[in-house]
Design a protein around this motif. Sequence first.
Motif, PDB file in Angstrom:
ATOM      1  N   LEU A   1     -37.235 -25.826  22.629  1.00 45.67           N
ATOM      2  CA  LEU A   1     -36.646 -24.782  23.484  1.00 45.67           C
ATOM      3  C   LEU A   1     -37.410 -24.668  24.804  1.00 45.67           C
ATOM      4  CD1 LEU A   1     -34.519 -22.409  23.571  1.00 45.67           C
ATOM      5  CD2 LEU A   1     -36.423 -20.939  22.916  1.00 45.67           C
ATOM      6  N   LYS A   2     -36.637 -24.793  25.899  1.00 47.53           N
ATOM      7  CA  LYS A   2     -37.226 -24.622  27.232  1.00 47.53           C
ATOM      8  C   LYS A   2     -36.414 -23.591  27.982  1.00 47.53           C
ATOM      9  CE  LYS A   2     -38.786 -29.385  27.705  1.00 47.53           C
ATOM     10  NZ  LYS A   2     -38.462 -30.689  28.273  1.00 47.53           N
ATOM     11  N   VAL A   3     -37.090 -22.670  28.652  1.00 42.46           N
ATOM     12  CA  VAL A   3     -36.400 -21.697  29.494  1.00 42.46           C
ATOM     13  C   VAL A   3     -37.045 -21.740  30.869  1.00 42.46           C
ATOM     14  CG1 VAL A   3     -35.680 -19.303  29.789  1.00 42.46           C
ATOM     15  CG2 VAL A   3     -36.002 -20.206  27.493  1.00 42.46           C
ATOM     16  N   GLN A   4     -36.196 -21.866  31.867  1.00 44.46           N
ATOM     17  CA  GLN A   4     -36.688 -22.050  33.222  1.00 44.46           C
ATOM     18  C   GLN A   4     -35.923 -21.132  34.168  1.00 44.46           C
ATOM     19  OE1 GLN A   4     -36.950 -26.202  34.003  1.00 44.46           O
ATOM     20  NE2 GLN A   4     -37.407 -25.948  36.172  1.00 44.46           N
ATOM     21  N   PHE A   5     -36.653 -20.410  35.031  1.00 40.47           N
ATOM     22  CA  PHE A   5     -36.019 -19.609  36.079  1.00 40.47           C
ATOM     23  C   PHE A   5     -36.413 -20.224  37.412  1.00 40.47           C
ATOM     24  CE2 PHE A   5     -36.870 -16.842  32.471  1.00 40.47           C
ATOM     25  CZ  PHE A   5     -35.652 -16.216  32.274  1.00 40.47           C
ATOM     26  N   GLY A   6     -35.508 -20.969  38.014  1.00 44.39           N
ATOM     27  CA  GLY A   6     -35.864 -21.669  39.239  1.00 44.39           C
ATOM     28  C   GLY A   6     -36.994 -22.648  38.948  1.00 44.39           C
ATOM     29  N   GLN A   7     -38.127 -22.502  39.661  1.00 50.17           N
ATOM     30  CA  GLN A   7     -39.271 -23.375  39.444  1.00 50.17           C
ATOM     31  C   GLN A   7     -40.204 -22.841  38.352  1.00 50.17           C
ATOM     32  OE1 GLN A   7     -39.812 -26.497  40.751  1.00 50.17           O
ATOM     33  NE2 GLN A   7     -37.665 -26.058  41.239  1.00 50.17           N
ATOM     34  N   THR A   8     -39.923 -21.605  37.900  1.00 50.70           N
ATOM     35  CA  THR A   8     -40.817 -20.986  36.925  1.00 50.70           C
ATOM     36  C   THR A   8     -40.449 -21.401  35.513  1.00 50.70           C
ATOM     37  OG1 THR A   8     -40.955 -19.097  38.402  1.00 50.70           O
ATOM     38  CG2 THR A   8     -41.741 -18.778  36.157  1.00 50.70           C
ATOM     39  N   LYS A   9     -41.397 -22.075  34.848  1.00 53.51           N
ATOM     40  CA  LYS A   9     -41.148 -22.510  33.476  1.00 53.51           C
ATOM     41  C   LYS A   9     -41.730 -21.463  32.527  1.00 53.51           C
ATOM     42  CE  LYS A   9     -41.164 -27.392  34.629  1.00 53.51           C
ATOM     43  NZ  LYS A   9     -41.877 -27.741  35.873  1.00 53.51           N
ATOM     44  N   ALA A  10     -40.865 -20.593  32.005  1.00 52.43           N
ATOM     45  CA  ALA A  10     -41.340 -19.512  31.139  1.00 52.43           C
ATOM     46  C   ALA A  10     -41.645 -20.042  29.748  1.00 52.43           C
ATOM     47  CB  ALA A  10     -40.291 -18.408  31.076  1.00 52.43           C
ATOM     48  N   VAL A  11     -40.791 -20.931  29.248  1.00 55.14           N
ATOM     49  CA  VAL A  11     -41.000 -21.550  27.942  1.00 55.14           C
ATOM     50  C   VAL A  11     -40.929 -23.058  28.144  1.00 55.14           C
ATOM     51  CG1 VAL A  11     -40.132 -21.768  25.591  1.00 55.14           C
ATOM     52  CG2 VAL A  11     -39.979 -19.571  26.747  1.00 55.14           C
ATOM     53  N   ARG A  12     -41.995 -23.770  27.719  1.00 57.53           N
ATOM     54  CA  ARG A  12     -42.112 -25.181  28.070  1.00 57.53           C
ATOM     55  C   ARG A  12     -41.792 -26.106  26.900  1.00 57.53           C
ATOM     56  NH1 ARG A  12     -45.817 -26.103  32.770  1.00 57.53           N
ATOM     57  NH2 ARG A  12     -46.340 -24.058  33.569  1.00 57.53           N
ATOM     58  N   GLY A  13     -41.047 -25.647  25.946  1.00 55.17           N
ATOM     59  CA  GLY A  13     -40.716 -26.510  24.816  1.00 55.17           C
ATOM     60  C   GLY A  13     -41.397 -26.048  23.564  1.00 55.17           C
ATOM     61  N   ILE A  14     -40.726 -25.211  22.785  1.00 54.06           N
ATOM     62  CA  ILE A  14     -41.355 -24.746  21.554  1.00 54.06           C
ATOM     63  C   ILE A  14     -40.485 -25.086  20.348  1.00 54.06           C
ATOM     64  CG2 ILE A  14     -42.611 -22.859  22.665  1.00 54.06           C
ATOM     65  CD1 ILE A  14     -40.581 -20.978  21.270  1.00 54.06           C
ATOM     66  N   ASP A  15     -41.154 -25.269  19.209  1.00 55.06           N
ATOM     67  CA  ASP A  15     -40.495 -25.469  17.932  1.00 55.06           C
ATOM     68  C   ASP A  15     -40.949 -24.336  17.027  1.00 55.06           C
ATOM     69  OD1 ASP A  15     -39.489 -28.195  18.587  1.00 55.06           O
ATOM     70  OD2 ASP A  15     -41.642 -28.565  18.737  1.00 55.06           O
ATOM     71  N   LEU A  16     -39.999 -23.803  16.289  1.00 52.04           N
ATOM     72  CA  LEU A  16     -40.320 -22.615  15.489  1.00 52.04           C
ATOM     73  C   LEU A  16     -39.253 -22.494  14.420  1.00 52.04           C
ATOM     74  CD1 LEU A  16     -41.055 -19.292  17.367  1.00 52.04           C
ATOM     75  CD2 LEU A  16     -39.743 -19.269  15.276  1.00 52.04           C
TER      76      LEU A  16
END
Lengths: 305, 324
Positions: free
Chosen positions: B14-29
């Motif tokens: 899971l990755k969440v990105q707002f513009g250039q801001t990477k809030a979540v960089r790839g998680i497994d859960l």
Amino acid sequence: MLKFLSVRLTTSLVALLGVMVMVFFLARLTGSPAALYLPVDATDAMVEAFNRQNGLDQPLLVQFTNFVSNALRFDFGQSIAQQRPASVAALSAMPQTILLAAISMGLTLLLAIPLGTFAALRPNSAIDRAITTFSLFVASIPDFWFALVCVLVFSVNLGWLPTSGQGSLLSWILPVATVMLHPVGVITQVVRGAMLETLNAGYVQNARARGYSWKRLAFRHALRNAALPIITIAGDRAGGMVNGAVIVSAVFAWPGIGQVLVDAVYNRDFAVIQAGVFVVGIAVILLNILVDLIYAVADPRIRIS
Amino acid sequence: MTAPSQPLLEIAGLKVQFGQTKAVRGIDLSVMPGEAVAVLGESGSGKSVTGKAIMGLINRPGRVEGTVAFEGRNLVGRSERDLAAIRGPGIAMVFQDSLDALNPVYSVGNQIMEILTVRLGWDRGRAREEAIRLMEQVGIKEAETRLGDYPHQFSGGMRQRICIAMAIALKPRLLIADEPTTALDVTVQAGILRLINALRQESGMALLFVTHDLAVARQVATSLVVMYAGRVVERGKIDEIFARPSHPYTRALLASNPGAVAHWSQLQPIAGNPPDKATKVTGCAFAPRCPRAEPRCRAEAPELRDVMPGRQSRCHFAEEVAHV
């Protein structure tokens, strides 16, 4: 609530008194009615008789105290031009004025609330830009120009609508459109701004997390919270509509209070000017109290404090 | 029923990105049915964004990548209509700010009843009965008379209880709680945590509890996921992690938590700040703040790997960290 309303009423009446004082003296700056109503070659005796008959021979301060003491009994004197009580002349125009204002404000809200909401639902989308452009456009058109162009196109060239006066249903279309013009633009912008804020509020996001439809989120959860600024601006604009809508009377000869006041000023009919301003003042005060009551209905935090 | 071996919720990449801001960089859960998992991280670690991303509540221009499989079906990229059906009976959420989470212009009874009339099609009378029952269940006294009260007439703790009542109204299989006690007094906090535990035992719903507080995490969860800079850095059973952390960040968190050390003089703040979310991280994201970082840590990004049974860590030296 009752205490709040009585305070509100008292301060409003003080303001009305101030307005009446100003109107009394300003009206008399327009010149002497005798010069208007008597022939050019009238003798001094004729002028004196005219002034005595209309109570204009006494010193200004005496005239003023007479006016105030009579006004407290709702006696605003006789109209010089119309040969009937000034209060009757003013009041008889109010139903037309209030009806025009009510219809125009109703239609304005019916148009502005959905437009502002749809713009806010998709900020910076094509729909938003179209609605924003439209609202800024109608808010910036000079309304007298709009009224004249409408008369030229729809009445003179196409012959679809009457040019003036008040008869069939058709005669309402252009006056209503003219009165609505600026409020539609301004209120759409206010709705959009207020909805942008409430749509992003936590309680709307939380409601979304409960699986509600966008209609429910926008119109039940966000709009009700955006109501206060919308009610404020709508009340302000409604005041402007009751206030005579002078453009409408000037362009369409609409028989409202605006027409009565403009005629009274031209005729130096002091009693009617005073009665007209008083009636409009009372109408605006009542409107403000109505707006306060709507606030309380819309927001429980105002109701229960 | 889902077989016990199949996860209720499984997040991959899971990755969440707002513009250039990477809030979540790839998680497994993953969360098993009925399991209570705590997601731990300091502010800005991406833990709250993860919760919202699961519910599909990330608005444009935010971008979500990866998969969020709930009961085997991926939720990422699904239509708002499909997601709306899952929100409530599938996944429900409790937010941090309980005042902002309730609509100020409707009574709380009205808002609880709305869920039942809109989502279940109940009539108002039946919804009212159930609303009273729910309010009593979350510990609101004189529920029947308080039904008509507005959110601003309740205290912070009571408002959070009402939010919980609304979240459990549709009997969700997974409850996501995003820092539900952070804005509350410590005494009120304990009550809310007890309530969440009691509700979980009654209903068997799974819990994903997002928090920055290790002590709070330990009171509600059995499994722990530690996040740092938008990634999972350590994962395992919570008691085992407490006893033997295998990532320097977890170890530092324990040393900086007043509830986890014997005496205040042993408290150790973590020096420095998390990396900027707009910059690309090379090597280990925690290396600049890590007391035992070596040149390898700055050059080579560690993978999340099994370091002991039931434990994963994203550290080159996890075994050494665990055995100090």
